[in-house]
Design a protein around this motif. Structure first.
Motif, mmCIF file in Angstrom:
data_model
loop_
_atom_site.group_PDB
_atom_site.id
_atom_site.type_symbol
_atom_site.label_atom_id
_atom_site.label_comp_id
_atom_site.label_asym_id
_atom_site.label_seq_id
_atom_site.Cartn_x
_atom_site.Cartn_y
_atom_site.Cartn_z
ATOM 1 N N LEU A 45 0.880 -1.133 0.036
ATOM 2 C CA LEU A 45 -0.092 0.012 0.170
ATOM 3 C C LEU A 45 0.881 1.328 0.007
ATOM 4 O O LEU A 45 0.602 2.476 -0.665
ATOM 5 C CB LEU A 45 -0.999 -0.134 1.238
ATOM 6 C CG LEU A 45 -2.075 -0.927 1.218
ATOM 7 C CD1 LEU A 45 -2.988 -0.884 2.585
ATOM 8 C CD2 LEU A 45 -3.090 -0.590 0.014
ATOM 9 N N THR A 50 -1.807 3.449 -6.345
ATOM 10 C CA THR A 50 -3.096 2.813 -6.583
ATOM 11 C C THR A 50 -3.613 1.719 -5.846
ATOM 12 O O THR A 50 -2.864 0.949 -5.425
ATOM 13 C CB THR A 50 -3.531 2.665 -8.100
ATOM 14 O OG1 THR A 50 -4.864 2.171 -8.277
ATOM 15 C CG2 THR A 50 -2.641 1.510 -8.494
ATOM 16 N N SER A 51 -4.856 1.896 -5.404
ATOM 17 C CA SER A 51 -5.312 0.627 -4.679
ATOM 18 C C SER A 51 -5.979 -0.365 -5.449
ATOM 19 O O SER A 51 -6.480 -1.420 -5.361
ATOM 20 C CB SER A 51 -6.621 1.137 -3.789
ATOM 21 O OG SER A 51 -7.689 1.659 -4.527
#
Length: 330
Positions: A45, A50-51
């Protein structure tokens, strides 16, 4: 699996896991346990912008199973891929390190991300069934080795009934036989406790040549007949499907089975085919007809193997036991 902006390749070993973020081009090593998995998620993370990403790692048996179970419990998307596919897509690689392996896995999954499908963890009963089948196979092989040793000793000794070595071997053989029987009883309990597996097991048992071990192996390897779309796909997985080999006008060989495949499943199907030829009138006539056409015995047996696979998928799809409609023809 489209529209993902980042992928994380993971090389799994016994004690450690190496993670590599493909777009961020960063690498880090973690311990292969629960604490390591939590640190892995936090690190990814921080490194990614980005997720919208997912993980990929090779199927390495027990070592990768722990990671798969954890990611599944956290509802995280992951792909568990065949090591052979990743290796063959990597080209010529002369160096071998855990970091490089993680990078190659990340590269593979990024290139093929639109074709890959998310993996899921099998049910606990399915996992236990696989473990017990593997353990039973190992004990049976060990017992066969002890029986061979005992047979040789009996030939050499004048009084094998009183020899300490023979007595010890007999005790070991009896003990392993009891262990195998106990494992088989537990396998039957697992099958009976699951309605879907029990139904498919009863359907498979209606086929001549298919007993407890073959039926359970079919259920396990096919994911209770949800993993493969057709019997031909499973035949290819086992290594019993013939493929063409031709190039231009000079190379034109007869169809042959590829050497890649599940050898244990192929061996079990061979033994099931021999038994089916002896007890099933249709398959016996079919086998003799193939021999009369000029095919060698192993090729004819392979035809019977594919017949059994086709019948197994047919009875499960129909949901009805196999019934011999014609006693005089295959």
């Amino acid at each position: 699996m489209k529209n993902y902006e980042e992928v994380v390749g993971i090389d799994v070993s016994k004690k450690t896991i190496d993670a590599y973020c493909y777009q961020a081009q960063v690498h880090k090593e973690f311990v292969n346990d629960l604490i390591g998995y939590k640190r892995l998620l936090k690190w990814v993370l921080k490194q990614t912008k980005t997720s919208n990403f997912f993980y990929c790692f090779e199927n390495t048996g027990y070592y990768s199973l722990k990671l798969a179970l954890y990611l599944h419990s956290q509802d995280i998307v992951y792909v568990e891929e065949s090591p052979l596919k990743i290796k063959r897509s990597s080209g010529v690689v002369k160096e071998k390190t855990d970091k490089l392996d993680a990078k190659l896995i990340a590269r593979y999954v990024w290139l093929y991300r639109e074709e890959l499908q998310p993996s899921t963890v099998k049910s606990m009963s399915h996992l236990e069934l696989g473990r017990l089948l593997a353990l039973r196979n190992q004990l049976v092989r060990n017992n066969a080795g002890l029986k061979g040793t005992l047979k040789e000793m009996k030939v050499l000794l004048s009084s094998p009934t009183t020899d300490f070595g023979c007595i010890s071997l007999k005790r070991s053989i009896d003990y392993l036989s009891k262990q195998v029987k106990g494992i088989e009883d537990r396998i039957k309990e697992i099958i009976t406790a699951d309605n879907s597996m029990n139904k498919n097991y009863e359907l498979l048992s209606s086929l001549k040549g298919v007993g407890l071990v073959v039926a359970c192996q079919l259920i396990y390897h096919t994911g209770n007949f949800t993993r493969f779309a057709s019997w031909r796909a499973f035949s290819s997985y086992c290594g019993t499907a013939p493929f063409e080999h031709r190039s231009g006008t000079s190379i034109h060989r007869r169809k042959q089975c590829h050497y890649l495949g599940d050898r244990k499943m192929k061996s079990l199907l061979s033994m099931a085919s021999v038994s089916a030829i002896q007890h099933d009138t249709e398959l016996r006539l079919y086998y003799k007809r193939k021999l009369a056409e000029g095919k060698d015995k192993m090729l004819a047996i392979n035809n019977v193997r594919n017949k059994l696979i086709a019948r197994a998928f047919a009875v499960v799809k129909r949901g009805t036991p196999y019934v011999v409609l014609q006693q005089h023809a295959a």
